[in-house]
Design an enzyme around this catalytic site. Structure first.
Site, PDB file in Angstrom:
ATOM      1  N   THR A  29      71.420  68.331  11.637  1.00 14.37           N
ATOM      2  CA  THR A  29      72.651  68.887  12.206  1.00 14.37           C
ATOM      3  C   THR A  29      72.350  69.731  13.447  1.00 14.37           C
ATOM      4  OG1 THR A  29      72.463  70.654  10.593  1.00 14.37           O
ATOM      5  CG2 THR A  29      74.067  68.931  10.123  1.00 14.37           C
ATOM      6  N   GLY A 116      52.298  68.534   8.498  1.00 16.70           N
ATOM      7  CA  GLY A 116      52.977  67.242   8.451  1.00 16.70           C
ATOM      8  C   GLY A 116      53.714  67.019   7.139  1.00 16.70           C
ATOM      9  N   SER A 122      54.193  73.060  12.642  1.00 19.46           N
ATOM     10  CA  SER A 122      54.151  73.077  14.111  1.00 19.46           C
ATOM     11  C   SER A 122      54.910  74.278  14.654  1.00 19.46           C
ATOM     12  CB  SER A 122      54.708  71.772  14.683  1.00 19.46           C
ATOM     13  OG  SER A 122      56.029  71.550  14.256  1.00 19.46           O
ATOM     14  N   GLU A 154      58.353  72.757  22.924  1.00 19.33           N
ATOM     15  CA  GLU A 154      58.168  71.511  22.160  1.00 19.33           C
ATOM     16  C   GLU A 154      58.883  70.344  22.842  1.00 19.33           C
ATOM     17  OE1 GLU A 154      58.220  72.008  17.981  1.00 19.33           O
ATOM     18  OE2 GLU A 154      57.955  69.866  17.575  1.00 19.33           O
ATOM     19  N   ASP A 166      63.752  74.928  13.378  1.00 22.24           N
ATOM     20  CA  ASP A 166      62.440  75.317  12.850  1.00 22.24           C
ATOM     21  C   ASP A 166      61.942  76.620  13.475  1.00 22.24           C
ATOM     22  OD1 ASP A 166      62.682  72.987  11.502  1.00 22.24           O
ATOM     23  OD2 ASP A 166      61.091  71.921  12.566  1.00 22.24           O
TER      24      ASP A 166
HETATM   25  P1  ADP Z   1      55.259  69.758  10.381  1.00 21.78           P
HETATM   26  O1  ADP Z   1      55.774  70.676  11.428  1.00 21.78           O
HETATM   27  O2  ADP Z   1      56.314  69.276   9.456  1.00 21.78           O
HETATM   28  O3  ADP Z   1      54.106  70.314   9.616  1.00 21.78           O
HETATM   29  P2  ADP Z   1      54.548  68.221  12.700  1.00 21.78           P
HETATM   30  O4  ADP Z   1      54.065  66.830  12.882  1.00 21.78           O
HETATM   31  O5  ADP Z   1      55.752  68.659  13.431  1.00 21.78           O
HETATM   32  O6  ADP Z   1      54.714  68.448  11.137  1.00 21.78           O
HETATM   33  O7  ADP Z   1      53.391  69.223  13.104  1.00 21.78           O
HETATM   34  C1  ADP Z   1      52.081  69.077  12.600  1.00 21.78           C
HETATM   35  C2  ADP Z   1      51.105  69.297  13.738  1.00 21.78           C
HETATM   36  O8  ADP Z   1      51.038  70.698  14.078  1.00 21.78           O
HETATM   37  C3  ADP Z   1      49.670  68.949  13.384  1.00 21.78           C
HETATM   38  O9  ADP Z   1      49.410  67.582  13.577  1.00 21.78           O
HETATM   39  C4  ADP Z   1      48.880  69.810  14.371  1.00 21.78           C
HETATM   40  O10 ADP Z   1      48.857  69.209  15.642  1.00 21.78           O
HETATM   41  C5  ADP Z   1      49.745  71.060  14.471  1.00 21.78           C
HETATM   42  N1  ADP Z   1      49.277  72.144  13.585  1.00 21.78           N
HETATM   43  C6  ADP Z   1      49.977  72.737  12.598  1.00 21.78           C
HETATM   44  N2  ADP Z   1      49.250  73.708  12.003  1.00 21.78           N
HETATM   45  C7  ADP Z   1      48.052  73.740  12.615  1.00 21.78           C
HETATM   46  C8  ADP Z   1      46.849  74.537  12.472  1.00 21.78           C
HETATM   47  N3  ADP Z   1      46.731  75.475  11.546  1.00 21.78           N
HETATM   48  N4  ADP Z   1      45.810  74.265  13.301  1.00 21.78           N
HETATM   49  C9  ADP Z   1      45.917  73.296  14.240  1.00 21.78           C
HETATM   50  N5  ADP Z   1      47.010  72.548  14.418  1.00 21.78           N
HETATM   51  C10 ADP Z   1      48.074  72.748  13.629  1.00 21.78           C
HETATM   52 MG    MG Z   2      57.115  70.141  13.009  1.00 21.46          MG
END
Ligand code: ADP
Ligand code: MG
Length: 376
Positions: A29, A116, A122, A154, A166
């Protein structure tokens, strides 16, 4: 052990933490100018940080191997940074692009937010960096201003066309509350969510199916919604009321109808859930969550067999309601349960995953926590 001092030969000036989130209701949304109702998790991403006099951003994540990545802020170009370092780089790029005179920093990043998993690791990473910079460089920005910067980072730098939920959740949530956010005018309200006092628990079930929002599916859904709004002559789907929905659907091509139905009914579910929470009927939102899952599964088509199995099994085992949370295509499910039923629901979901031959999920109870802050 990796310490800031061993990596960067100096001590950090401080440590900042930003949480991951679950969204109670209001999925897909936010980019339709609608309402969302997220809750911050106790799980955080921490950044130890120290300013630098030059334009270098030096980064290490305890998740990212041994190396230090060095980026020159004067040379950052949107879309050119690959891998996880794009997120912190994007934040500093967005700050500078907005006119803030910030220089480099050494950053050590550590996190217990599952990656993820639809729990927004992220945004936790971005918001921890944004909060650290805000304090270190005395920028005086508030949570909403930082959320907008992180979203711009982003969208424009990483290249994911995400909405504002988020980042706002990670920055603006408060312990013991859900955050009702109007993503059009960016007004928000803390809605009390005393789960413990109501004898309830919010289970988070990470199905361990990795989604990848950068893969284009999200952008395609968003484009479909924008196209539908345009065809209906609306600024955004938020402007379509539930009453006007049936007539509006008749005017749309068949492939856009389910998208519009989800967005409009989901916005209504945020209102229903908020009214129930305001009235102290926490258990009452269970049915709203379950209806939200059906809509994400049948209309928006962003669930997957594992999230469907987790949500259905949780409800069959006595949960008051359950739904996937996050953008979809995997990720996590939330289930609202009576405290006494928590173990039974968790065990039932685990058994169902084992029987179906899926990798076993990870479950934990989420206590609504505080947004980003300095912790040392
Ligand atoms: P979500 O936000 O649901 O976890 P996303 O695909 O949006 O999934 O984000 C995940 C990405 O964020 C990872 O692939 C990495 O690039 C980055 N990321 C998240 N936490 C870390 C961390 N602690 N160290 C390095 N990269 C991170
Ligand atoms: Mg994310």
């Amino acid at each position: 052990m990796t310490t800031f001092r061993t990596l960067f030969s100096a001590d950090p000036e401080g440590t900042w933490a930003a949480p991951g989130r679950v969204n109670l209701i209001g999925e897909h949304t936010d980019y339709n100018d609608g309402f969302v109702l997220p809750v911050a998790l106790p799980h955080t991403t921490r950044v130890q940080a120290r300013r630098r006099d030059d334009s270098l951003l030096r980064l290490h994540s305890t998740r990212g191997g041994d190396e230090i990545t060095t980026l020159d802020l004067d040379k950052l170009e949107p879309g050119t940074t690959t891998g996880w370092t794009a997120y912190p780089a994007a934040v500093v790029w967005a700050l500078r692009d907005a006119g803030h005179a910030v220089a480099g920093a050494d950053l050590l990043i550590d996190s217990d937010v599952p990656e993820g998993a639809g729990l927004s690791s992220s945004a936790a990473l971005q918001c921890a960096v944004a909060t650290a910079y805000n304090d270190l460089y005395h920028l005086g920005l508030d949570g909403m201003q930082l959320a907008l910067l992180a979203q711009r980072a982003e969208n424009a730098y990483v290249g994911v066309p995400c909405g504002i939920m988020d980042q706002t959740a990670s920055l603006c949530c408060r312990a013991g509350h859900a955050l009702l956010l109007d993503t059009r005018d960016l007004t928000s309200r803390q809605v009390p969510l005393d789960l413990e006092g109501a004898g309830l628990r919010l289970l988070v079930i990470d199905t361990r199916v990795k989604h990848d929002l950068a893969d284009g599916a999200y952008a395609k859904l968003r484009a479909g919604c924008e196209r539908a709004a345009e065809l209906l002559g609306l600024a955004a789907l938020r402007d379509l009321t539930a009453d006007a929905l049936p007539a509006a659907l008749d005017r749309l091509p068949a492939e856009l109808r389910p998208l519009v139905r989800h967005v409009v009914t989901e916005d209504d579910r945020v209102r229903q859930a908020t009214a129930l929470l305001d009235a102290g009927d926490l258990a009452g939102i269970g049915a709203v969550l379950t209806a939200g899952h059906a809509s994400l599964r049948d209309d928006y088509a962003v669930s997957c067999p594992e999230t469907d199995l987790a949500a259905d099994t949780a409800v069959a085992a006595g949960a008051l309601g359950a739904r996937m949370t996050g953008g979809g295509f995997g990720g996590s499910v939330i289930a609202l349960v009576h405290q006494d039923d928590a173990d039974r629901v968790t065990a039932a979901v685990t058994a169902a995953f084992a029987a179906a031959g899926h990798a076993l999920p990870r479950s934990f109870a989420a206590t609504p926590a505080d947004g980003a802050r300095r912790i040392a």
